[in-house]
Scaffold this active site. Sequence first.
Site, PDB file in Angstrom:
ATOM      1  CD1 TRP A   1      39.105  36.330  29.677  1.00 39.23           C
ATOM      2  CD2 TRP A   1      39.950  36.306  27.610  1.00 39.23           C
ATOM      3  NE1 TRP A   1      38.581  37.389  28.996  1.00 39.23           N
ATOM      4  CE2 TRP A   1      39.085  37.411  27.722  1.00 39.23           C
ATOM      5  CE3 TRP A   1      40.604  36.085  26.396  1.00 39.23           C
ATOM      6  CZ2 TRP A   1      38.846  38.294  26.678  1.00 39.23           C
ATOM      7  CZ3 TRP A   1      40.368  36.962  25.348  1.00 39.23           C
ATOM      8  CH2 TRP A   1      39.501  38.046  25.482  1.00 39.23           C
TER       9      TRP A   1
ATOM     10  CE  LYS B   1      41.964  43.098  43.539  1.00 41.65           C
ATOM     11  NZ  LYS B   1      41.106  44.135  42.989  1.00 41.65           N
TER      12      LYS B   1
ATOM     13  CB  SER C   1      44.399  45.566  45.618  1.00 44.36           C
ATOM     14  OG  SER C   1      44.779  44.409  46.317  1.00 44.36           O
TER      15      SER C   1
ATOM     16  CE  LYS D   1      52.371  41.988  48.844  1.00 41.94           C
ATOM     17  NZ  LYS D   1      51.945  41.964  47.470  1.00 41.94           N
TER      18      LYS D   1
ATOM     19  N   PRO E   1      43.299  43.180  32.909  1.00 45.87           N
ATOM     20  CG  PRO E   1      42.414  44.268  31.040  1.00 45.87           C
ATOM     21  CD  PRO E   1      42.205  43.088  31.934  1.00 45.87           C
TER      22      PRO E   1
ATOM     23  CB  ALA F   1      45.902  48.138  39.759  1.00 46.07           C
TER      24      ALA F   1
ATOM     25  CG  LEU G   1      35.981  42.798  50.283  1.00 42.44           C
ATOM     26  CD1 LEU G   1      35.967  42.972  51.800  1.00 42.44           C
ATOM     27  CD2 LEU G   1      36.575  44.025  49.602  1.00 42.44           C
ATOM     28  CD  GLU G   2      42.988  39.040  45.738  1.00 39.96           C
ATOM     29  OE1 GLU G   2      43.499  40.087  46.184  1.00 39.96           O
ATOM     30  OE2 GLU G   2      43.439  38.471  44.740  1.00 39.96           O
TER      31      GLU G   2
HETATM   32  N1  NAP Z   1      46.951  46.712  43.164  1.00 37.54           N
HETATM   33  C1  NAP Z   1      48.023  46.464  43.885  1.00 37.54           C
HETATM   34  O1  NAP Z   1      48.685  47.390  44.361  1.00 37.54           O
HETATM   35  C2  NAP Z   1      48.487  45.054  44.122  1.00 37.54           C
HETATM   36  C3  NAP Z   1      49.780  44.868  44.660  1.00 37.54           C
HETATM   37  C4  NAP Z   1      50.225  43.566  44.851  1.00 37.54           C
HETATM   38  C5  NAP Z   1      49.427  42.490  44.509  1.00 37.54           C
HETATM   39  N2  NAP Z   1      48.175  42.713  44.004  1.00 37.54           N
HETATM   40  C6  NAP Z   1      47.382  41.542  43.638  1.00 37.54           C
HETATM   41  O2  NAP Z   1      47.324  41.492  42.216  1.00 37.54           O
HETATM   42  C7  NAP Z   1      46.104  40.856  41.796  1.00 37.54           C
HETATM   43  C8  NAP Z   1      45.358  41.793  40.854  1.00 37.54           C
HETATM   44  O3  NAP Z   1      44.973  42.933  41.617  1.00 37.54           O
HETATM   45  P1  NAP Z   1      44.613  44.347  40.977  1.00 37.54           P
HETATM   46  O4  NAP Z   1      44.721  45.338  42.085  1.00 37.54           O
HETATM   47  O5  NAP Z   1      45.367  44.568  39.719  1.00 37.54           O
HETATM   48  O6  NAP Z   1      43.071  44.107  40.627  1.00 37.54           O
HETATM   49  P2  NAP Z   1      42.101  45.006  39.718  1.00 37.54           P
HETATM   50  O7  NAP Z   1      42.660  46.376  39.551  1.00 37.54           O
HETATM   51  O8  NAP Z   1      40.755  44.847  40.309  1.00 37.54           O
HETATM   52  O9  NAP Z   1      42.173  44.285  38.311  1.00 37.54           O
HETATM   53  C9  NAP Z   1      41.523  43.075  38.030  1.00 37.54           C
HETATM   54  C10 NAP Z   1      41.234  43.074  36.557  1.00 37.54           C
HETATM   55  O10 NAP Z   1      40.703  41.811  36.202  1.00 37.54           O
HETATM   56  C11 NAP Z   1      39.570  42.015  35.392  1.00 37.54           C
HETATM   57  N3  NAP Z   1      38.685  40.873  35.436  1.00 37.54           N
HETATM   58  C12 NAP Z   1      37.842  40.469  36.411  1.00 37.54           C
HETATM   59  N4  NAP Z   1      37.188  39.347  36.059  1.00 37.54           N
HETATM   60  C13 NAP Z   1      37.623  39.022  34.816  1.00 37.54           C
HETATM   61  C14 NAP Z   1      37.316  37.988  33.913  1.00 37.54           C
HETATM   62  N5  NAP Z   1      36.399  37.066  34.195  1.00 37.54           N
HETATM   63  N6  NAP Z   1      37.961  37.967  32.725  1.00 37.54           N
HETATM   64  C15 NAP Z   1      38.886  38.905  32.420  1.00 37.54           C
HETATM   65  N7  NAP Z   1      39.207  39.934  33.226  1.00 37.54           N
HETATM   66  C16 NAP Z   1      38.587  39.991  34.420  1.00 37.54           C
HETATM   67  C17 NAP Z   1      38.943  43.272  35.975  1.00 37.54           C
HETATM   68  O11 NAP Z   1      38.000  43.813  35.075  1.00 37.54           O
HETATM   69  P3  NAP Z   1      36.836  44.827  35.539  1.00 37.54           P
HETATM   70  O12 NAP Z   1      37.433  46.174  35.328  1.00 37.54           O
HETATM   71  O13 NAP Z   1      35.719  44.513  34.625  1.00 37.54           O
HETATM   72  O14 NAP Z   1      36.532  44.542  36.979  1.00 37.54           O
HETATM   73  C18 NAP Z   1      40.191  44.118  36.130  1.00 37.54           C
HETATM   74  O15 NAP Z   1      40.586  44.680  34.905  1.00 37.54           O
HETATM   75  C19 NAP Z   1      45.328  40.549  43.085  1.00 37.54           C
HETATM   76  O16 NAP Z   1      45.594  39.234  43.490  1.00 37.54           O
HETATM   77  C20 NAP Z   1      45.923  41.541  44.093  1.00 37.54           C
HETATM   78  O17 NAP Z   1      45.806  41.110  45.428  1.00 37.54           O
HETATM   79  C21 NAP Z   1      47.688  43.971  43.803  1.00 37.54           C
END
Ligand code: NAP
Length: 297
Positions: free
Chosen positions: A86, A76, A248, A179, A11, A13, A259-260
């Site tokens: 999960w 990620k 991100s 993308k 949960p 971004a 990093l991803e």
């Molecule tokens: N952000 C953007 O604008 C954007 C846009 C397009 C695509 N994306 C893609 O969307 C995907 C998610 O990105 P994001 O930016 O949303 O990442 P993020 O903000 O880092 O969110 C990842 C979430 O996953 C949680 N997490 C990590 N390990 C976990 C586990 N073992 N079990 C359960 N939860 C866990 C994290 O918790 P913690 O808080 O504990 O770390 C965090 O809440 C990525 O592939 C990214 O490249 C992102």
Amino acid sequence: MTDVTVAVVGPGAIGATFAAVARRAGVRELTLCGRTPVERITVRADRGEPVVLEDGVRTEPGGVRGPVDWVLLAVKAHQTPGAGEWLRALTGPDTVVAVLQNGVEHHERVAPFVDGAAVLPAVVWCPAEPLDRETVRLRGEPALTVPDRPEGRALADLLRPGGARVDPAPDFRTALWRKLTMNAVAGLQVLTGRRAGMYRRPDMRRLTVELARECIAVATAEGANLAPSVAEDIAAELAAMPPDLGSSILFDRAAGRVLEWDARNGVVQRFGARHGVPTPVSDVLVPLLAAASDDPN
Ligand SMILES: NC(=O)c1ccc[n+]([C@@H]2O[C@H](COP(=O)([O-])OP(=O)(O)OC[C@H]3O[C@@H](n4cnc5c(N)ncnc54)[C@H](OP(=O)(O)O)[C@@H]3O)[C@@H](O)[C@H]2O)c1
């Protein structure tokens, strides 16, 4: 109220953004599954009312009731194995796991953890920035592209009433690689530490085009339908973005997190090697990203 159960794994971004969409769509049960306890998350869109997710983030897979109808997986890419418990707890043969991640290897990455549940890859288009653990800034319309098949159309039916754009694409592979090309270029932001304004520099524009061209050559070898001129289109799109727009992978770098890089940049080099397509820019960029991410010293 839609008689559907949804769990969001990751949960952050994007997970919080689509949890807010599911909440607005009126799903019967919404469970937020993470690894850090958070009491409430507010998704603050630049346009529209904020959505407050009051239910709190659960952190114990053992205590969750599964299977659910839908899992929205938004950890990620490299965090996917860590979320395996999960996924095992939440999925059954009728569950669909929508993978809201960047990269092109959604199925290979997730299938080992879901024991026969359907895996639906999704391209995520909306920029969302975590301001702190409890607040996400959403800078555009929540938007996904999915394969035009029954699960993709079902996700569109589920999320559209909550205000998301979900486009089923007949040629999903091409959307995925377009993308990925934009994401690969965003790796350059990690090295400069700059937001999208940097793409307005003529030198960065030339480098963007070079990197995008090699991604497109690899994409073409993988069967995507991207003309070489898409490299210039992408450079122009990036230069036209708001200069303070982040990425991100840049947010992770700023926070000193892993990093991803492999899903977004390493993949270009790996698939290029498989097809005999040269990837000279990635050959420099990938080790630098990997070292910035993973080097323990
Ligand atoms: N952000 C953007 O604008 C954007 C846009 C397009 C695509 N994306 C893609 O969307 C995907 C998610 O990105 P994001 O930016 O949303 O990442 P993020 O903000 O880092 O969110 C990842 C979430 O996953 C949680 N997490 C990590 N390990 C976990 C586990 N073992 N079990 C359960 N939860 C866990 C994290 O918790 P913690 O808080 O504990 O770390 C965090 O809440 C990525 O592939 C990214 O490249 C992102």
